[in-house]
Motif scaffolding. Structure first.
Motif, short mmCIF file in Angstrom:
data_model
loop_
_atom_site.label_atom_id
_atom_site.label_comp_id
_atom_site.label_asym_id
_atom_site.label_seq_id
_atom_site.Cartn_x
_atom_site.Cartn_y
_atom_site.Cartn_z
N VAL A 404 -65.39 18.57 44.58
CA VAL A 404 -64.10 19.22 44.39
C VAL A 404 -63.78 20.07 45.61
O VAL A 404 -64.68 20.58 46.28
CB VAL A 404 -64.08 20.13 43.13
N MET A 405 -62.49 20.18 45.92
CA MET A 405 -62.02 21.12 46.93
C MET A 405 -61.26 22.22 46.19
O MET A 405 -60.30 21.93 45.48
CB MET A 405 -61.12 20.42 47.95
N LEU A 406 -61.73 23.44 46.32
CA LEU A 406 -61.14 24.58 45.62
C LEU A 406 -60.43 25.50 46.61
O LEU A 406 -60.84 25.62 47.76
CB LEU A 406 -62.20 25.36 44.86
N LYS A 407 -59.38 26.14 46.12
CA LYS A 407 -58.68 27.15 46.91
C LYS A 407 -58.81 28.48 46.19
O LYS A 407 -58.48 28.62 45.02
CB LYS A 407 -57.20 26.80 47.07
N MET A 457 -68.51 25.57 54.79
CA MET A 457 -68.40 24.98 53.45
C MET A 457 -67.30 23.93 53.41
O MET A 457 -66.85 23.54 52.33
CB MET A 457 -68.15 26.08 52.42
N GLY A 458 -66.87 23.45 54.57
CA GLY A 458 -65.90 22.36 54.63
C GLY A 458 -64.47 22.77 54.37
O GLY A 458 -63.64 21.93 54.03
N GLY A 459 -64.16 24.06 54.53
CA GLY A 459 -62.81 24.53 54.26
C GLY A 459 -62.21 25.30 55.41
O GLY A 459 -62.66 25.23 56.55
N TRP A 474 -56.37 33.69 51.59
CA TRP A 474 -56.92 32.52 50.90
C TRP A 474 -57.97 31.82 51.76
O TRP A 474 -58.01 32.00 52.98
CB TRP A 474 -55.81 31.53 50.52
N PHE A 475 -58.80 31.05 51.11
CA PHE A 475 -59.72 30.16 51.81
C PHE A 475 -60.01 28.97 50.91
O PHE A 475 -59.83 29.03 49.69
CB PHE A 475 -61.02 30.86 52.21
#
Length: 982
Positions: A404-407, A457-459, A474-475
């Motif tokens: 999952v990609m979380l914001k 962490m890929g973000g 945000w991140f």
């Protein structure tokens, strides 16, 4: 037609030269025409007169004298009137009428040569040639003047033209390269060459050496090309690379310096903070209390800066890694709430969480680094916000397979940022407000670290803000989904007929609570004030659609607060009254006490997690859950793999903890292995080099010498083929695995020991037939079954039994040993904190983590792991103390539960009746050995362990053993005397 007539009218120029006097004795009409020779000139005409250069004629003559036939050779010649021409000449040496003559044929190729010369003049390169025998120049293209500024004659008439114009710094190198190229016959050189105006350019000199018929070189042909731009670009690239290398080295040195200095500063800072904490507990005057509390606050702030510097130095040195472990996102958010909630409440701010329900609660990633970014963002939000609320939102951007990609967003109602300030954020050592008169503290290194962590962490990171209107930092981050456990389900069918009223003056708070309760299947309505809520309750009751549950905020200015609402609710003519839950951003005792006196059933502190709200609503409605039921999940132990091919193998177990020694040795001995125990890495090294073993099980953390160093020393003498070494440790991170591999270990087995995995590893590494046949050990203890193991609160006994290889008798021993060995672990850790002894604290927490996992106390295992991590990173005593207090309570509860659940064994009863006098001779001998600093004390301690443990007690015995293992005989003597005299 006669032969002479044929020669006379031939289109080819022909002449015959007598060798003896070099006079031309015959020339046809074409020859006279090409060379503009009159009949009268024939009496004195010699061939040299029609050559532009005498040396060319002499060179041809020498070759003819050597009986060489020359065919179609281009020659620079001229007419008798001096007009230069280019001819293609062939020469043949023969005897004619008794005289030696040379017959020559000539083609006028001046027109073709002119065209070639024109084409060459347009070339981007200067074409040249020179003789390979005497190195005299033979040709140069006309563009030498345009490209280099020289006239063609400057080259053609100067044998040393090349040597005089090569850059002096390049001459020696390029001369050697030219000599080497002479053997290859073709190649290219690069060097600096001087132009006519004195400037130097870089040239590519492409050279081809032409061989004659005899295989020897006769001519060198080359081309000079201007490569200055390319060469300068290459030089700039090399210099840039060198600058980059120097910059990286400078960064590395700076990072190492920062890391070293951070560690050096951290030690006295911990003492300042710790001593301030202790001093604040003493009787102080108000002024003294104020001074010391400010010292403590300043120390904490400085320690936070030092931690940021240390993290930043790790990032710059590329040494910061991200872990990939399973974690519960709700626990991460709760941790943030614990650390930020009070700060927000002290400023009158509400802290809210909004986590989308579709996000899996169990993820795989680095919870510590995730928390670090959230806490940094949240701290800044609290710092820059005077009134309003802080909202932390988590959104699902993408779900793909097992990822999952979380914001994550931290939204505040604070001062906001200008465009210029936003542009400076997320950079090293930058402040949003750099003025010396700024009202608020700066963001420091935290945002730069947050950016690096998010990238790892890929973000990515970002901010949206308007000056005076708050900010949204945000991140994003990518995580794996842990599917090993079922997802939590909050929806309840029996809630579908329940109605709930949410009363809160915050729109965000109402929205969040509405979404969480709706997800549980409740019918939810919201109100923005207590007054509106009372009206809605009255209306709903009159319409026969009453509310079953009311959730009301405590602080809702300017109207009534939650407690006032509760009192007003009791006065409404509504029956039955709805259940009432108050929610507050303030966890002050005065608020909670007043709520209790007002008859409120439950008080929840913001931010409220979905699981806490769900459980509270369940209890409010008195609904039984599946978790309330006692379910016996014990099953038959897994079948042990066939170990008969390696039974009898001799295994060296390097382990300093008595509990772990017992567990591992009994599991292995029951399967027919011969076990010898080393109490530390030094013993393991000596035993491994002195005796043959089929395998070594090596703990990482041990006194005297750790497992990594012991393995490195063993590997100097024995490779993996001769002696496999398996790490057996509670350190399960990827970094720890890499440390083990780099030290020379062959495999990594995680504690608590999973017998199946341990047996599988033994089958992989021990050669079949290595051991001797060992008969099964006789066990006089009555065989116990799994059914005889009682339920113990806080322990998953099914898991513990599995880790005891399904052996109930062993598991019961493990439980009793756990109480003896770990009962005082929290007190020992507290002493280590007070002394600032981080290594001891880390070791104690590490041991508790491993042993707790072995018996199935998973929650306590995790809690001990957190303290171990904090100790490894030398966190502040306050931070560690916050974790230690609940751990101590949990440990006391579990050890008490074990003691109550398990009856005393016959051996324990016997030990309790044993007179201390029985140990007198052994104690006296130990005191004497310690007084003489005699290492025989270690031998005596090993041989009389049971007797001395009974005399000194488990805690003191372990402390004495630790001191002796560290060769601190003085401390061991002090401990022994204290007990002996008591």
């Amino acid at each position: 037609m006669a032969l002479m007539d044929i020669l006379k009218h031939s289109p080819i120029a022909i002449r015959v030269m007598r060798v003896s006097d070099k006079l031309i004795i015959y020339a046809n009409e074409r020859y006279l025409e090409i060379f503009e020779v009159g009949e009268e000139d024939m009496q004195t005409l010699t061939p040299v007169m029609v050559y532009q250069r005498r040396e060319d004629f002499e060179a041809i003559s020498r070759r003819l004298a050597a009986q060489e036939s020359i065919v179609d050779e281009t020659l620079a010649m001229q007419t008798l009137k001096g007009r230069p021409i280019q001819v293609l000449g062939s020469f043949h040496h023969l005897m004619y009428e008794g005289e030696e003559v040379v017959v020559a044929w000539f083609y006028d190729v001046s027109a073709t040569h002119s065209r070639h010369a024109f084409l060459l003049s347009q070339s981007p390169s200067v074409i040249y040639s020179y003789s390979a025998t005497d190195f005299k120049p033979t040709f140069i293209s006309q563009n030498i003047q345009q490209l280099m500024g020289y006239l063609p004659e400057d080259y053609l008439h100067n044998k040393d033209f090349w040597a005089n114009n090569v850059h002096p710094d390049d001459f020696e190198t390029v001369s050697k390269e030219l000599d080497a190229l002479w053997h290859k016959r073709r190649g290219a050189l690069e060097y600096r060459f001087r132009l006519k105006n004195g400037e130097y350019i870089w040239v590519n000199d492409d050279i081809n050496i032409v061989d004659g018929a005899d295989g020897h070189p006769v001519e060198v042909i080359g081309a000079w090309s201007d490569i200055t731009n390319r060469k300068l670009a290459e030089i700039e690239a090399q210099e840039a690379k060198q600058r980059e290398i120097l910059a990286e080295e400078a960064t590395r040195m700076k990072s190492e310096f920062l890391a070293n200095m951070s560690h050096e500063i951290r030690t006295p800072m911990n003492a300042i903070i710790g001593m301030s904490h202790l001093a604040l507990k003493t009787d102080l005057s108000p002024r003294q209390y104020d001074y010391i509390s400010k010292i403590q606050q300043a120390g904490k702030h400085l320690l936070g800066i030092i931690n940021d510097i240390l993290d930043f130095s790790k990032i710059e040195a590329n040494k910061l890694t991200i872990e990939h472990v399973s974690f519960d996102i709700e626990e991460v958010m709760n941790n943030v709430a614990n650390l930020i909630g009070e700060k927000a409440a002290d400023k009158g701010l509400e802290l809210l969480f909004d986590v989308e329900p579709d996000i899996p609660h169990l993820l795989i990633g680095d919870p510590l680094r995730l928390s670090q970014i959230l806490i940094n963002y949240s701290n800044n939000a609290v710092k820059f916000t005077e009134r309003g609320e802080i909202l932390i939102a988590v959104k699902l951007l993408e779900k793909s397979g097992s990822e999952v990609m979380l914001k994550f967003e931290v939204i505040d109602s604070g001062i906001g940022l200008t465009a210029e300030q936003k542009g400076r954020l997320f950079q090293s050592f930058q402040q949003a407000d750099a003025s010396t008169t700024r009202k608020f503290g700066g963001t420091g290194l935290g945002l730069a670290i947050a950016k690096s962590l998010a990238n790892l962490m890929g973000g990515d990171v970002g901010v949206e803000s308007k000056y005076g209107q708050g900010s949204n930092f945000w991140f994003t981050a990518r995580f794996g989904i842990d599917t090993s456990k079922p997802s939590r389900i909050f929806r309840r069918q029996d809630f579908e007929k329940k109605r709930a009223l949410v009363i809160d003056d915050s729109e965000n708070a109402r929205k969040i609570m509405y979404e969480m309760l709706t997800a549980m299947s409740l019918d939810v309505v919201t109100a923005s004030s207590g007054e509106d809520g009372l009206d809605m309750l009255t209306l709903a009751f009159s319409e026969d659609r009453p509310f079953d549950l009311v959730l009301v905020d405590w602080h809702m200015p300017p109207g009534m607060n939650g407690i006032e609402f509760a009192k007003a609710l009791k006065q409404l003519p509504i029956s039955p009254q709805p259940h009432l839950i108050m929610i507050t951003a303030h966890s002050k005792e005065s608020v909670l006490d007043e709520a209790t006196r007002s008859g409120l059933e439950y008080v929840l502190v913001k931010p409220v997690s979905p699981s806490l709200l769900f459980e509270t609503v369940l209890r409010t409605f008195n609904v039984e859950t599946d978790t309330d039921k006692k379910i016996d999940q014990r099953g038959a132990p897994h079948a042990t793999p066939d170990l008969s091919t390696i039974a009898g193998s001799r295994i060296l177990l390097a382990e300093d903890n008595l509990f772990n020694q017992q567990v591992a040795s009994e599991i292995l001995q029951d399967e027919g292995f011969v076990i010898e125990i080393a109490n530390n890495g030094k013993e393991a090294l000596d035993m491994a080099l002195a005796r043959p073993y089929e395998l070594v099980l090596m703990d990482m953390q041990m006194p005297v010498m750790d497992g990594l160093e012991a393995t490195r020393e063993i590997r100097k003498h024995k490779d993996s083929g001769a002696l496999p070494i398996l790490a057996m440790t509670a350190n399960a991170s990827q970094a720890d695995r890499e440390l083990c591999v780099s030290a020379g270990m062959d495999e990594h087995i995680t504690k608590p020991i999973d017998p199946e995995k341990l047996f599988a590893a033994l089958l992989r590494w021990i050669k079949p037939g290595s051991g001797q046949t060992i008969p099964p050990a006789e066990n006089s203890e009555p065989v116990k079954t799994a059914a005889e193991i009682p339920d113990i609160d806080g322990i998953d006994t099914a898991l513990g039994l599995k880790r005891a290889a399904g052996k109930p008798a062993l598991y019961l021993k493990m439980l009793r040993s756990y109480v003896d060995d770990q009962g005082n672990a929290a007190d020992q850790m507290q002493s280590a904190i007070a002394a600032g002894d981080y290594p001891t604290l880390q070791r104690l927490a590490h041991t508790l983590k491993g042993t707790s996992g072995s018996i199935g106390a998973s929650a306590l295992q995790s809690a001990a792991g957190e303290i171990e991590h904090l100790a490894a990173n030398q966190a502040s005593p306050q931070d560690i103390g916050q974790k230690l207090a609940p751990l101590a309570l949990q440990l006391d509860t579990i050890t008490s539960a074990i003691a109550a659940a398990l009856p005393a064994t016959d051996q324990q009863a016997s030990d309790s009746k044993r007179s201390p006098v029985d140990a007198g001779p052994a104690v006296a001998k130990l005191l004497a050995l310690l007084a003489d600093d005699d290492t025989g004390a270690q031998t005596l301690l090993d041989e009389s362990a049971d007797l001395l443990r009974s005399h000194f007690g488990v805690q003191t015995f372990n402390e004495i053993a630790t001191a002796i293992a560290a060769f601190d005989f003085e401390q061991a003597l002090i401990l022994a005397k204290q007990k002996a005299s008591s």
